[in-house]
Structures are given as C-alpha cells and as structure tokens.
Design an enzyme around this catalytic site. Structure first.
Site, PDB file in Angstrom:
ATOM      1  N   ARG A 383      38.338  29.947 -18.402  1.00 22.57           N
ATOM      2  CA  ARG A 383      38.579  28.664 -17.643  1.00 22.57           C
ATOM      3  C   ARG A 383      39.256  29.206 -16.548  1.00 22.57           C
ATOM      4  NH1 ARG A 383      36.112  23.911 -20.057  1.00 22.57           N
ATOM      5  NH2 ARG A 383      34.792  25.213 -19.128  1.00 22.57           N
ATOM      6  N   PHE A 450      29.208  27.785 -15.713  1.00 23.36           N
ATOM      7  CA  PHE A 450      29.798  28.835 -16.873  1.00 23.36           C
ATOM      8  C   PHE A 450      29.074  28.502 -18.067  1.00 23.36           C
ATOM      9  CE2 PHE A 450      31.664  24.777 -18.698  1.00 23.36           C
ATOM     10  CZ  PHE A 450      31.688  23.938 -17.679  1.00 23.36           C
TER      11      PHE A 450
HETATM   12  N1  F0G Z   1      37.248  15.484 -20.525  1.00 28.22           N
HETATM   13  C1  F0G Z   1      37.934  16.174 -20.985  1.00 28.22           C
HETATM   14  C2  F0G Z   1      39.312  16.306 -20.762  1.00 28.22           C
HETATM   15  C3  F0G Z   1      37.356  17.354 -21.945  1.00 28.22           C
HETATM   16  O1  F0G Z   1      37.877  18.389 -22.139  1.00 28.22           O
HETATM   17  C4  F0G Z   1      36.026  17.066 -22.073  1.00 28.22           C
HETATM   18  C5  F0G Z   1      35.301  18.157 -23.016  1.00 28.22           C
HETATM   19  C6  F0G Z   1      35.244  16.065 -21.388  1.00 28.22           C
HETATM   20  C7  F0G Z   1      36.118  15.233 -20.751  1.00 28.22           C
HETATM   21  C8  F0G Z   1      33.687  16.083 -21.699  1.00 28.22           C
HETATM   22  O2  F0G Z   1      33.529  15.501 -23.176  1.00 28.22           O
HETATM   23  O3  F0G Z   1      32.121  17.077 -24.028  1.00 28.22           O
HETATM   24  O4  F0G Z   1      32.081  14.977 -25.046  1.00 28.22           O
HETATM   25  O5  F0G Z   1      31.158  15.321 -22.804  1.00 28.22           O
HETATM   26  N2  F0G Z   1      35.667  19.396 -23.154  1.00 28.22           N
HETATM   27  C9  F0G Z   1      35.313  20.198 -23.878  1.00 28.22           C
HETATM   28  C10 F0G Z   1      35.894  21.469 -24.018  1.00 28.22           C
HETATM   29  C11 F0G Z   1      33.675  20.510 -23.689  1.00 28.22           C
HETATM   30  O6  F0G Z   1      35.465  22.654 -24.561  1.00 28.22           O
HETATM   31  O7  F0G Z   1      37.119  21.503 -23.154  1.00 28.22           O
HETATM   32  P1  F0G Z   1      32.162  15.892 -23.689  1.00 28.22           P
END
Ligand code: F0G
Length: 463
Positions: A383, A450
């Site tokens: 990240r 990424f």
């Molecule tokens: N918002 C946040 C804060 C997230 O962490 C994620 C996804 C999304 C939106 C998008 O959601 O994957 O269901 O389409 N985070 C994952 C991660 C992929 O590994 O942090 P999604």
C-alpha cells in the site's frame, strides 16, 4: 487488577488444511507471480494476510442462512430481511444491494458527480477515487496532516481537516462539491478512525454549504469500536448505538460488506433521499442486477443480514481488534517500524523506515512484501507507490508519503499462534533488511495497476 484477555467469543467447528511450502518453492512462486503478491496462487500461501476483504470465517448461523436462500429473480424474501437489517443497524431508509463495494461506488459516483466537480475525502481509496475520476470528478485529500505521518500517535487520524474543507470550498465554490466521501477507519492511513466530534463539525459545515456526507461504511463498525474505546462520553454506549449515531449524521453510504459484515461477497448503496434512490435503482439494473438482488444471490443476502448482526456485537469487535493489536505489540516490542496508533484491520509496516536504502520509485513496500512471502509463505499487500498509481495530469508516480506493507487480518480465521509466526518472520526480515533490494516495474496495467503489475529485481535476476 487481574488481567483479562481479548479471547474469541466463539469456538471452532470446521478447519481448512494448509499446504506448507519450502523456501525454494516460494522463490519460484514469487518469481512466477512477477513479485506481485496479488498474482500468487493462494494454495502456495501459508498465512494469507493479503486482505480482510471477503476472507472472514462465517458463523454456523451464517452457513445456516445460506440454506434459507430464496433464489427468486425478483422480490426475494432475503432482500426484505437485508433491507430491514440495514435499516435497523445503519439507519438509512433505502437499500440498493450491489455485488461488492466498487459496484456501489460506480452507481453513487455516476449519480452525484458532474464533470468538473471536486470530491473531498479523508484520504483516497483506490477503487473509490477511480470511480470518482471516471465520473468526471477530481478527488481532493482533506484528511488531517497527522494521517500522512506513520509515527504520529493522534487517536483519530481519520479526521477531516476542517480548514482544508473550507479552503476547497473557497477555491472552487460549494456548487462544485456535491459531497464529501467520508471513510470509517481509513484503510490507506492504516485503519485509522474519525471521531464523533469531528463528524459533528463536518455536519455543521456541510449543512451550511449544502454538501452531502456520503459514508464509505466498509469498516465503520470498527470505527465505532474505537470511538467507544477512545472518545470521551462513549464508554457506556454500545458499538451498535455508536454506529447508528454515525450513520444518522450522514445522507447515505457505499458499503463493501466483505469486511465488517463477515461475508465473502456482497455490498450495497444506501441513502435517505428518494430522488437519489430512484436514480440508483435505475442504474443498478444496468450494472449489477435487479434492485432486489443487485448482483447477490438470495442466500448471500441472508448471510449478510446475519453478518451485520454479528458485526455490531461488542465482544466480537473486542476480540477482532484485540487480535490485530496482539500482533502489533509483538512487532513494537522488537522495534519494527509500524504505523501508529495500531489500526483495526491490519498492522502496517512502514517500508520507508524499514528499507531506507531503497528509493520509492524502486517500490520498497512491494519488495518487502515479496521478501516476507519468500521467508515464511505469509502473503501481505503493498500500500504505497504502486497502489497510489500515477497522477493523471503529470503521468508521474504519485510517491505518496505513506509507503506501507499491510498485514491484513481476516476476521475469525487465524489463531494467536499464527500471529506469533507472522511476528517471528517479520522480525527476522527486519534483522536482514539490508539484503533487500528494490524492484523495477516491467508491466503496468492502465487501471488499478497494483492488482496486475509485474516486477523484476533491480539486479536483473528473475526477468
Ligand atoms: N472502500 C474501502 C475503504 C475498501 O477498503 C474497499 C476494498 C472498497 C471500498 C471496495 O470494496 O473490494 O468490495 O469492491 N478494499 C479491499 C482491501 C479490496 O483489500 O482493502 P470492494
């Protein structure tokens, strides 16, 4: 006082066997994957800390909920159960199911953003910002400065900087700012919460300028737990009550239910305004599915409703975050540089301080994630500069202040002994850190690079 631990409020009924690999096998696997942990096969991974997204263990009640799936195309009873559960726990009037978070982000961005708009947010998230840009908007970071400093111990690093909000409105005019995207437990900052006091200030600012507050509710139950633990006046409120108090101060949300809500797939958009809702159900049939399933099977909606109920239990959050902090404390004790304060869903290694000898354009966090995998089969996620991508105006790498490796803990999946093994491996790598060199990017996809980018070691080996 007698010490009381954070032990789990459940016991284990079923287990999944893991493959153990040798170092030579892992070296071959990571080279094959272009030094990108997203491209590893999961069967080559021992402890999978890539993400907490869709990786939770469901409860027996959730598995039972799958059997109650009503797979009707329209008007499934599981939809009405989910609608009722979201209304009760998140408080919004209208629910639009989506297949996962980014499906909801697409729909909300298309409805609320016009070309030339600015979307402030308490730090970016990769998919959220991309959907804002695809809808013609420009993301503006309005998180407090402390959030960009991994060593700063501010208890609410997810807070919005009200002076930055005011400066944006002064610069572009309030009519160019349709909403602020407010994320609970800011992922890219290290899983850092906003405070209720900050949300109240934001609410009165947004009322004055007629700007909506749209919550990214993905990890907002975990944010509610931190408010209970850290903010004056909240110690005697339940996580469930605090979640409602947060949502009641906002106009709607996008949700990736794959995190807080303890399911493997699912998400939703929710709001209080009927006009926005009408537009959302019109778009959902284009991109996701009919508005009573939005890309989810009936059974998935039933498991999600049960997952929401389990997610707001105080004892669940205490054990969930207790486990993450257990790992954090093991690393802190050995002086490994990690983001402070410890967040909710992950421990973040600070790759800039871990590998000060690797320039940011040689992707130190990516290199560190690859080294950790080779050492012990633990999969983590970059990240940093790779995730941040390029500035669309200059085409240059964004070189973000935070260059992190995320050790993300799935909910209810791993044991305390697994956390010990993770800590031992990270500490060993830290001792050998001078041997780690950077990576060159040899393949770069256009969007969200990424996920699929490929790398080679700077010394040329592995091409
Ligand atoms: N918002 C946040 C804060 C997230 O962490 C994620 C996804 C999304 C939106 C998008 O959601 O994957 O269901 O389409 N985070 C994952 C991660 C992929 O590994 O942090 P999604």
């Amino acid at each position: 006082m007698v010490k009381r631990s954070w032990a789990e409020p459940y016991k284990i009924k079923s287990v999944e066997l893991l493959k153990m690999t040798t170092k030579a096998e892992r070296e071959a696997a990571i080279a094959e994957a272009g030094y990108n942990t997203f491209l590893l096969r999961s069967e080559d991974v021992y402890i999978d800390l890539l993400t907490d997204s869709g990786t939770s263990a469901m409860s027996d009640l959730q598995w039972a909920a799958l059997m109650r799936g009503d797979e009707a195309y329209a008007g499934s009873r599981n939809f009405y159960e989910l609608e009722r559960t979201v209304q009760e726990h998140y408080g919004y009037r209208y629910l639009v199911p989506c297949h996962q978070g980014r499906g909801a982000e697409n729909i909300m961005s298309q409805i609320l953003i016009k070309k030339g708009d600015y979307i402030p947010g308490n730090m970016y998230f990769t998919t959220t910002r991309l959907h804002q840009e695809l809808a013609g908007g420009e993301f503006v970071d309005v998180i407090i400065d402390e959030a960009h400093d991994p060593a700063n111990e501010h208890p609410f690093k997810g807070n919005v900087d009200m002076a930055k909000m005011a400066a944006l409105v002064d610069r572009v005019g309030a009519d160019k700012v349709p909403y602020i995207s407010l994320e609970g437990n800011v992922n890219m900052a290290g899983g850092q919460p906003f405070s209720m006091e900050n949300l109240r200030q934001l609410r009165s600012f947004c009322d004055k300028y007629n700007i909506l507050i749209m919550l990214d509710a993905t990890r907002t139950v975990e944010n509610a737990f931190f408010i209970q633990q850290r903010e004056a006046g909240y110690a005697n409120k339940t996580v469930k009550q605090i979640l409602r108090e947060i949502c009641d101060m906002t106009e709607g949300c996008t949700m990736s239910a794959k995190k807080d809500s303890l399911v493997n797939i699912g998400g939703f958009f929710a709001c209080n305004d009927e006009t926005i809702y009408r537009k959302a159900i019109n778009l959902v049939v284009v991109y996701e599915g009919l508005h009573t399933y939005g890309g989810m099977a009936g059974r998935d909606m039933e498991a999600l409703a049960q997952g929401i109920r389990e997610s707001v239990m105080d004892e669940h959050q205490k054990a969930r975050i207790g486990q993450v902090h257990y790992l954090g404390h093991l690393l802190e004790k050995e002086g490994v540089p990690i983001v402070q304060p410890l967040g909710s869903h992950a421990i973040f290694l600070d790759a800039k301080r871990f590998l000060p000898h690797v320039d940011q354009d040689l992707y130190p966090a990516q290199a560190l994630a690859a080294a950790l995998y080779v050492d012990s089969g633990i999969r983590s996620m970059e990240r940093g500069n790779v995730s941040a991508g390029r500035d669309p105006k200059t085409g240059q790498n964004r070189r973000p202040k935070l260059e992190l490796v995320r050790l993300t803990i799935p909910r209810r999946v791993y044991t305390q002994a697994h956390m010990d093994v993770v800590a031992e491996s990270v500490i060993e790598i830290y001792e050998k850190r001078n041997q780690i060199k950077g990576l060159r990017m040899i393949y770069e996809p256009e969007y969200l690079r990424f996920f699929q980018a490929r790398f080679a070691p700077v010394d040329g080996v592995g091409e």
